[in-house]
Design a protein around this motif. Structure first.
Motif, PDB file in Angstrom:
ATOM      1  N   PRO A  97       0.816  -1.215   0.000  1.00  0.00           N
ATOM      2  CA  PRO A  97       0.000   0.000   0.000  1.00  0.00           C
ATOM      3  C   PRO A  97       0.854   1.272   0.000  1.00  0.00           C
ATOM      4  O   PRO A  97       1.925   1.299   0.593  1.00  0.00           O
ATOM      5  CB  PRO A  97      -0.795  -0.099   1.317  1.00  0.00           C
ATOM      6  N   THR A  98       0.366   2.289  -0.686  1.00  0.00           N
ATOM      7  CA  THR A  98       1.033   3.595  -0.665  1.00  0.00           C
ATOM      8  C   THR A  98       0.758   4.258   0.688  1.00  0.00           C
ATOM      9  O   THR A  98      -0.079   3.787   1.465  1.00  0.00           O
ATOM     10  CB  THR A  98       0.459   4.517  -1.755  1.00  0.00           C
ATOM     11  N   GLU A 100      -0.857   6.973   1.193  1.00  0.00           N
ATOM     12  CA  GLU A 100      -2.270   7.375   1.258  1.00  0.00           C
ATOM     13  C   GLU A 100      -3.171   6.163   1.558  1.00  0.00           C
ATOM     14  O   GLU A 100      -4.105   6.250   2.353  1.00  0.00           O
ATOM     15  CB  GLU A 100      -2.712   8.033  -0.053  1.00  0.00           C
ATOM     16  N   GLU A 101      -2.883   5.042   0.891  1.00  0.00           N
ATOM     17  CA  GLU A 101      -3.705   3.847   1.092  1.00  0.00           C
ATOM     18  C   GLU A 101      -3.599   3.337   2.525  1.00  0.00           C
ATOM     19  O   GLU A 101      -4.578   2.911   3.139  1.00  0.00           O
ATOM     20  CB  GLU A 101      -3.283   2.754   0.106  1.00  0.00           C
ATOM     21  N   ARG A 102      -2.408   3.394   3.066  1.00  0.00           N
ATOM     22  CA  ARG A 102      -2.164   2.933   4.437  1.00  0.00           C
ATOM     23  C   ARG A 102      -2.919   3.798   5.448  1.00  0.00           C
ATOM     24  O   ARG A 102      -3.165   3.392   6.567  1.00  0.00           O
ATOM     25  CB  ARG A 102      -0.664   3.006   4.714  1.00  0.00           C
ATOM     26  N   ASN A 103      -3.257   4.983   4.995  1.00  0.00           N
ATOM     27  CA  ASN A 103      -3.947   5.947   5.848  1.00  0.00           C
ATOM     28  C   ASN A 103      -5.472   5.734   5.839  1.00  0.00           C
ATOM     29  O   ASN A 103      -6.226   6.610   6.254  1.00  0.00           O
ATOM     30  CB  ASN A 103      -3.590   7.354   5.355  1.00  0.00           C
ATOM     31  N   HIS A 104      -5.888   4.597   5.274  1.00  0.00           N
ATOM     32  CA  HIS A 104      -7.314   4.244   5.229  1.00  0.00           C
ATOM     33  C   HIS A 104      -7.485   2.811   5.703  1.00  0.00           C
ATOM     34  O   HIS A 104      -6.517   2.066   5.804  1.00  0.00           O
ATOM     35  CB  HIS A 104      -7.844   4.323   3.779  1.00  0.00           C
ATOM     36  N   ASP A 105      -8.731   2.418   5.924  1.00  0.00           N
ATOM     37  CA  ASP A 105      -8.982   1.009   6.206  1.00  0.00           C
ATOM     38  C   ASP A 105      -8.546   0.177   5.004  1.00  0.00           C
ATOM     39  O   ASP A 105      -8.472   0.679   3.889  1.00  0.00           O
ATOM     40  CB  ASP A 105     -10.474   0.793   6.515  1.00  0.00           C
TER      41      ASP A 105
END
Lengths: 281, 281
Positions: A97-98, A100-105
């Motif tokens: 995950p990038t 940004e992606e890691r910063n979401h569920d």
């Protein structure tokens, strides 16, 4: 003519020991040649069904591909879906995950890549990595994994209830097969770029991965969105088995072209009149 | 063997009157059969180049397809790119902007669909609609159109400077050809769903569209990102001409596989030792 081969089709609560399935299994098929005529038939059916899926624009289908490194996810996606209209299919490879992606569920990024109605999506890896690699490396504990199984089931059920058929495919290879592939990437200079030292590292966790996969199959399969285990040490068998599943899925979706619109006929006189004029020019 | 056909290749400042180009032009080719062997050759070259583009992962290419309704944008994208590895291509059809898209500058949504390095993107319609349909219907005035031409040139130059080759293709059909296609959609019940009454309406603005296109060609072409005008009344010629452009583009990108990594060889002894052990099991 379809020969017979066993299907490892896992529905709700089915338990399986991956050791019991031979990755070299090919059913009654003995060679690539044995599969050609059936592949040609299936291709023809697929080519008739995909435009119907697109035209009706009311349903979509998501094929999730999982498997160990070198299990041939890229290869089978290329082979099977190269028969499709490329404008009607969205293929997405999930990497680490990038930020940004890691910063979401963990389901956030997956959801974004589910294609719209009328389209086929294929995931090369998926949200299942979030109960596999993360679990193998102790980034999530067992209660969290169990919680995610439920979340994934709810997610897939929601998709299903909203017109997205979800079909999950595991490419099952042997430890020896993987090693041969890795050796090939080292020995062939033009394949060196494919080699990732991390793969040798991950390989050490082989048994843990197989255990985590078994747990996924047990907890995240239902009659509506089952798991298919495909013996994948033989590419030609793997390609056929996946193509069979893809075509069967589309057949079961009961697709048809939108109804004719008889009122349109009223436009014809004017159109023909204009055509005559243009021809005279 | 390649036969000869004229290329309408428009670079910086070239003016063209679309009326001077016969949409039925086919060069020295007289039938579909005439094109088959060349198409097969080009397909083979394409199949060797796409994996290099992907492996190198440093450049990408964007093919922009424009043309009047029924000009065959869907068709040619399907035909030409069905030879590609579907996992390496992103095809996007631009429709009327959504509420969210409308709430941004007109290049915003286009930029999001430019695929990453290693990939091919194909746009079915594009940001050029924002100096075409909008201009024909008076949603933007001439000074705004001129301003957008510059913005588009800067956008494409920026892409080019950052490793994204931009190639623009206009499918040129006759007014008669379009009408026949529309009649076909009305007459054949299973094609009714493709018919949009709006197309008959837009057809009334044919000359305005042609003028706006000529203006686009004059202002938005350069040696680096030219426009190609493809006579498209004959599908088989259209498919060949586009395939020629696609393959030539990849050839000019000077693609190669990443360099071999000789250090990898040091892993081999351990890998072979493990392989021996696995075989004995």
């Amino acid at each position: 003519m379809s020969k017979s081969s066993k299907n490892w089709f896992l529905a709700k609560g089915d338990s399986i020991d991956l050791k019991d399935i031979d990755p070299g299994y090919t059913g009654d098929y003995h060679s690539k040649e044995d599969t050609e005529s059936e592949k040609a038939e299936l291709t023809e059916i697929f080519e008739k069904l995909q435009p119907k899926l697109f035209a009706s624009g009311k349903k979509s289908v998501l094929f999730v591909f999982q498997g160990m490194d070198c299990s041939g996810k890229d290869g089978v996606i290329n082979k099977v879906f190269s028969i499709s209209n490329p404008a009607g299919i969205h293929i997405h490879s999930f990497k680490a995950p990038t930020t940004e992606e890691r910063n979401h569920d963990y389901l956030w990024r997956a959801h974004q890549h589910v294609a719209g109605y009328g389209y086929i999506s294929a995931f090369n890896r998926s949200y299942y990595e979030d109960v596999l690699i993360t679990r193998v490396h102790g980034q999530i504990d067992d209660p969290t994994a169990k919680q995610r199984f439920k979340q994934i089931n709810h997610f897939e059920k929601m998709l299903e209830e909203n017109g997205v058929r979800v079909v999950k495919i595991f490419l099952h290879i042997s430890k020896e097969f993987q090693l041969k592939k890795l050796i090939d990437r080292v020995e062939k200079p033009h394949k060196n770029w494919k080699f990732d030292k991390g793969d040798l590292q991950e390989r050490k966790y082989w048994d843990d991965y197989q255990k985590c996969y078994e747990d996924v199959f047990k907890h995240c399969a239902s009659d509506d969105h089952p798991w298919h285990i495909i013996p994948a040490d033989n590419r030609w068998y793997r390609d056929l088995a996946v193509l069979q599943i893809v075509v069967r899925t589309l057949q079961e979706m009961d697709l048809s072209y939108p109804d004719p619109i008889p009122e349109l006929q009223e436009h014809l006189p004017d159109m023909y009149a204009e055509l005559e004029k243009l021809k005279k020019k």
